[in-house]
Design an enzyme around this catalytic site. Structure first.
Site, PDB file in Angstrom:
ATOM      1  N   LYS A 124      40.678  37.946  28.735  1.00 54.53           N
ATOM      2  CA  LYS A 124      40.223  38.434  30.029  1.00 54.53           C
ATOM      3  C   LYS A 124      38.841  39.057  29.879  1.00 54.53           C
ATOM      4  O   LYS A 124      38.649  39.991  29.100  1.00 54.53           O
ATOM      5  CB  LYS A 124      41.201  39.470  30.563  1.00 54.53           C
TER       6      LYS A 124
ATOM      7  N   ARG B  80      42.303  34.606  37.836  1.00 59.08           N
ATOM      8  CA  ARG B  80      41.437  35.715  38.188  1.00 59.08           C
ATOM      9  C   ARG B  80      42.315  36.896  38.550  1.00 59.08           C
ATOM     10  O   ARG B  80      43.145  36.799  39.436  1.00 59.08           O
ATOM     11  CB  ARG B  80      40.569  35.355  39.399  1.00 59.08           C
TER      12      ARG B  80
ATOM     13  N   GLY C 116      38.573  41.051  36.553  1.00 58.70           N
ATOM     14  CA  GLY C 116      37.962  40.058  35.689  1.00 58.70           C
ATOM     15  C   GLY C 116      38.601  38.685  35.753  1.00 58.70           C
ATOM     16  O   GLY C 116      39.603  38.471  36.426  1.00 58.70           O
TER      17      GLY C 116
ATOM     18  N   ASP D 188      49.584  47.239  41.123  1.00 57.66           N
ATOM     19  CA  ASP D 188      49.252  45.939  41.692  1.00 57.66           C
ATOM     20  C   ASP D 188      50.324  44.918  41.309  1.00 57.66           C
ATOM     21  O   ASP D 188      50.034  43.876  40.738  1.00 57.66           O
ATOM     22  CB  ASP D 188      47.854  45.498  41.223  1.00 57.66           C
TER      23      ASP D 188
END
Ligand SMILES: *[C@@H]1O[C@H](CO)[C@@H](O)[C@H](O)[C@H]1NC(C)=O
Ligand SMILES: *[C@@H]1O[C@H](CO)[C@@H](O)[C@H](O)[C@H]1NC(C)=O
Ligand SMILES: *[C@@H]1O[C@H](CO)[C@@H](O)[C@H](O)[C@H]1NC(C)=O
Ligand SMILES: *[C@@H]1O[C@H](CO)[C@@H](O)[C@H](O)[C@H]1NC(C)=O
Ligand SMILES: *[C@@H]1O[C@H](CO)[C@@H](O)[C@H](O)[C@H]1NC(C)=O
Ligand SMILES: *[C@@H]1O[C@H](CO)[C@@H](O)[C@H](O)[C@H]1NC(C)=O
Ligand SMILES: *[C@@H]1O[C@H](CO)[C@@H](O)[C@H](O)[C@H]1NC(C)=O
Ligand SMILES: *[C@@H]1O[C@H](CO)[C@@H](O)[C@H](O)[C@H]1NC(C)=O
Ligand SMILES: *[C@@H]1O[C@H](CO)[C@@H](O)[C@H](O)[C@H]1NC(C)=O
Length: 808
Positions: A550, A530, A534, A642
């Site tokens: 994905k 995850r 998504g 990220d």
């Protein structure tokens, strides 16, 4: 409503017929036997029946003309005016007295100034009755019964038109430059292996570069046993060759003017004509983000570098200068004297991130740098050598490639080997000189942009009006059907149905249907992760490739934004970035298809015995390279936002690839800081202080997260959950991982085993302490509170590489 429609259609047809008659009555449709066209009469132009092409005299310079074919009407002006064929490309004729004649004995002759023959079709004697131009752009010398005795389609210059068949012996040769139409250096042809090739045929050397010469054509998907040797681009934009090479133009599916051209820069491109702006735009190209793989670009002793916004450029290797400031193909020559190029008097200078393809006169596997250098120094023909980690699977073995020529040089940010250039020992280089040469120069030059817009239909003047009229009639019809349909099936809308044929073949990635992906993932049954936005599933594509699919949260974006982002991500190409194979945008579904990574994410492997020190340092360097590619090298500035162990995936060899990039908004480098970042992104524990302190968000947020991941990689401690205790002056303080690591490092100055206390016990002390210290120091620089004191990702790569090499 129904009865008037057929009448309207009839009216329309009649009008169109009248129009075409009106158009053609004033234009020359064919040249009869015994007559000729004169360079001095501008109306002496052959026009194809529907006006799609014209053929006539075309100015190529001061009082210099060729007989050429171009798209559109007899007046060849503006950006759409590109000749697609020329009779006499290398020998232009005079602007006075020159004629193209169909002689009485059936020969087509171009005479220069009424005297000498510049070109002829060599069809004597023949029964040729007339010369005509077909609407495909084919100039045909036709007999009494319309049979073709000679046709321009058999003798292409630098361009193939749709339906024009590339045959066994066809050679398509580029122009010398955009303004000089003489034969240039690049050719497209079928080689003896039955495979379509591109070759550079320069004044001093020649070299085939497409398909890639370092692999066998059959390993690149070419079929080598069909000796029929033919290839053709169809009117819809699909190219198919008998060696099974095929592609779709990005605007595939509509019949619009296109051409397949071998450009003077060595790239093979399909251009589509935007009939509204009268511009040609690129709708496919053989080399889209790797044009430096085209050989012969920069000549001898020089390096090709490429950047997506500025294009391709050349620079000399250190200590060399250009031979001719106007012509890179002549390369560079040394600024120093190297009369006696062997013996003890020569020196070497190291350049990083460069590769020279070919011209190895000797390859010595598994050898030392000293030995390699000695061999090159002693050989008078050696110009330098490549010293590279062995491609075989053994660790720490280095191979030596001794070069006899420095050709096909290429700046390659991902290339990990070193190049050592032979120089005069007495010359010295400043570090600035060396660094500048190995980096991209971010100023200057323009580039061809791959256009991915949907084609817009449109034509000039009256035709335009007729078209709109037809569209209006059709629209009324459609409206009726639609109203009925809407009331019965309004929940079934599928906004993408009309664009199903839209392929992004140029970048090698593909549009999938939702059903295909549903089937591939066995109805989304095997969840493998995850990520942001998504869930990721394992799937097997129709061609048996294993993929990670994905499924994005439905709310994500509209179709146009989605396609724009996806095509940008799809163009990013680096060994340390996860590769995107395709996508699906259908109704409310948005899916991305990636290569599948065998060993999952770094997060899943951190506590595994498999991650030994060598693999960990490889992950540190590889991840840095991937991020550096996203941030720098003049590329579009893509912030990841990220970076965390869950987004660093490991392949079967545990080489790292960064995943999930580009999903955050793509930033424009020019804008610098970006106010669009209103929503906080990232994951607790890995986020830079800027996110909470209202400071501008720059690439340094990724550098911070990278530093945290490195600390985690080294210590095995999760920054989000672990709290550390530090004993000082009797009391116990609870602090974060970063503060703890910083304290430990300071302590280690007086007590070397301080480093050992930080390192993940799972390594059981099996690591190189010197390298470990460097890695921790770099990580701590990355997590500096002040973003301006953090290094860039490019500098991180350099720091890690530099120390890697010192240990050799
Ligand atoms: C083409 O140019 C000539 C003069 O150069 C002009 O008389 C003629 O009208 C033009 N034709 C078109 C279709 O624009
Ligand atoms: C040229 O066009 C005519 C009419 O469309 C067609 O009959 C003929 O076969 C074409 N010739 C060639 C060589 O394509
Ligand atoms: C075009 O290139 C050819 C070959 O390099 C050269 O001989 C010729 O002079 C050039 N023509 C012009 C107009 O520059
Ligand atoms: C060879 O190529 C031609 C043209 O593309 C094709 O029609 C033919 O079927 C191919 N033959 C084989 C044996 O694949
Ligand atoms: C394409 O057309 C537009 C508008 O007509 C123009 O501004 C632009 O410069 C053209 N581009 C090229 C490459 O000719
Ligand atoms: C490359 O450059 C050297 C001089 O640096 C020259 O001697 C050699 O002939 C050149 N080779 C080619 C293929 O141009
Ligand atoms: C290096 O350069 C110096 C002077 O520039 C020259 O005297 C010497 O011969 C050169 N060495 C070699 C090996 O060519
Ligand atoms: C490379 O050479 C070293 C020392 O000569 C040897 O120990 C090592 O096994 C060699 N490696 C390979 C892959 O041949
Ligand atoms: C970069 O290229 C431009 C023009 O192409 C040149 O003027 C400039 O000096 C170059 N900069 C560097 C650092 O090489």
């Amino acid at each position: 409503m129904a009865p008037p429609l057929p009448i309207l259609h009839l009216l329309l047809l009649l009008l169109l017929l009248l129009l075409s008659l009106r158009l053609s009555s004033s234009d020359l449709l064919s040249l009869r036997r015994g007559s000729s066209l004169s360079v001095e009469n501008p109306s002496d132009v052959l026009v194809s029946p529907a006006g799609a092409f014209s053929a006539g005299f075309f100015g190529v310079g001061e009082n210099a003309y060729t007989f050429a074919i171009w798209h559109g009407g007899p007046n060849c002006t503006g950006p759409s005016c590109v000749p697609v064929w020329m009779a006499n490309r290398g020998v232009p004729v005079n602007g006075k007295g020159s004629r193209l004649s169909l002689t009485d004995n059936g020969n087509l002759v171009l005479s220069d100034a009424g005297a000498s023959t510049a070109w002829s079709s060599d069809t004597v004697p023949s029964k040729a009755a007339r010369l005509q131009l077909n609407d495909t752009g084919n100039l045909v010398l036709a007999g009494e019964n319309g049979e073709a005795l000679w046709q321009s389609f058999d003798f292409p210059t630098d361009t193939l038109l749709p339906t024009q068949v590339m045959k066994r012996d066809t050679v398509v040769i580029s122009s010398r430059s955009r303004s000089n139409y003489s034969e240039g250096f690049y050719s497209l042809y079928f080689n003896d292996d039955n495979v379509l090739h591109l070759i550079f045929n320069g004044p001093t050397f020649s070299s085939s570069y497409w398909p890639f010469p370092w692999a066998r054509p059959q390993d690149l998907g070419r079929f080598v046993y069909n000796s029929s040797r033919s290839a053709v681009l169809d009117p819809l934009g699909y190219f198919l060759s008998s060696d099974e090479y095929k592609f779709y133009s990005s605007d595939y599916g509509v019949v619009i003017p296109r051409r397949l051209t071998v450009d003077p820069d060595g790239n093979l491109r399909v251009y589509s004509l935007d009939t509204a702006t009268k511009n040609w735009s690129v709708s496919w190209e053989a080399f889209s983000n790797i044009p430096c793989f085209i050989h012969g670009v920069c000549g001898n002793n020089s390096l090709c570098s490429y950047d997506r916004t500025l294009g391709r450029s050349c620079s000399c290797v250190p200590g060399y200068e250009r031979v001719d400031p106007d012509d890179w193909s002549l390369g560079c020559r040394p600024t120093f004297e190297l009369s006696d190029s062997c013996g003890s008097d020569v020196g070497f200078v190291k350049v990083l991130y460069v590769d020279f393809y070919g011209y190895d006169y000797d390859t010595v596997p598994n050898t030392t740098l000293d030995n390699c250098q000695k061999m090159c120094a002693e050989s008078c023909s050696c110009r330098g050598f490549q010293y590279t980690l062995s491609s075989s699977d053994t660790h720490d073995a280095y191979d030596c490639y001794l070069k006899i020529e420095l050709l096909n040089g290429h700046n390659l940010p991902s290339f990990s080997g070193e190049f050592h250039l032979k120089v005069n020992k007495s010359v010295t280089f400043t570090t600035d000189q060396l660094e500048r040469r190995t980096r991209y120069n971010c100023t200057g030059v323009q580039k061809e942009v791959l256009d991915r817009r949907y084609p817009q239909k449109g034509k000039n003047g009256v035709v335009n009006f007729m078209l709109w009229f037809a569209i209006a009639v059709a629209a009324i019809e459609i409206l009726v059907v639609f109203v009925v349909w809407f009331f019965f099936f309004r929940n079934q809308q599928d906004i993408t149905a009309a664009s199903h044929s839209y392929f992004l073949a140029a970048t090698g990635f593909q549009r999938f249907t939702y059903d295909e992906l549903k089937k591939a993932t066995k109805n989304f049954s095997q969840e493998i992760g995850r990520g942001s936005g998504g869930i990721v599933y394992r799937g097997v594509l129709p061609d048996n490739r294993v993929a990670a699919v994905k499924l994005l949260n439905e709310a994500i974006t509209g179709e146009a934004d989605f396609l724009a982002e996806v095509s940008t991500i799809g163009k990013l190409n680096h060994m340390n970035l996860i590769e995107m194979w395709g996508y699906c945008a259908e109704g409310k579904h948005r899916l991305l298809v990636y290569e599948y990574m065998e060993h999952g994410s770094l997060a899943e492997n951190l506590s595994s015995q498999e991650l030994d020190w060598r693999r960990r340092s490889d992950i540190a360097l590889g991840t840095a390279k991937g991020l550096a590619y996203l941030h720098e090298e003049c590329l579009e500035w893509v912030l990841h936002c990220d970076v965390k162990p869950q987004n660093i995936l490991l392949d079967s060899e545990y080489h790292p690839k960064v995943a999930d990039f580009g999903l955050s908004k793509l930033m424009d480098r020019g804008k610098g800081t970006n106010s669009d970042f209103s929503r906080i992104r990232g994951t607790r524990g890995y986020m830079a202080p800027e996110w909470v302190s209202n400071l501008p968000i720059t690439a340094k947020v990724d550098v911070y997260s990278y530093g945290i991941v490195m600390l985690e990689l080294v210590t095995g401690m999760n920054p989000a959950t672990s709290v550390h205790s530090l004993e000082g002056r009797g009391d116990v303080k609870h602090i974060r991982l970063v503060t703890w690591a910083r304290q430990k490092m300071q302590e280690s100055a007086s007590n070397p085993s301080g480093v050992d206390e930080m390192v993940d016990p799972i390594l059981e002390g099996n690591y190189n302490r010197k390298k470990m210290e460097i890695l921790i120091q770099v990580a701590l620089q990355c997590v500096a509170e002040d973003k301006d004191t953090r290094p860039t990702m490019g500098q991180v790569v350099e720091m890690l590489l530099r120390h890697d090499n010192n240990d050799l």
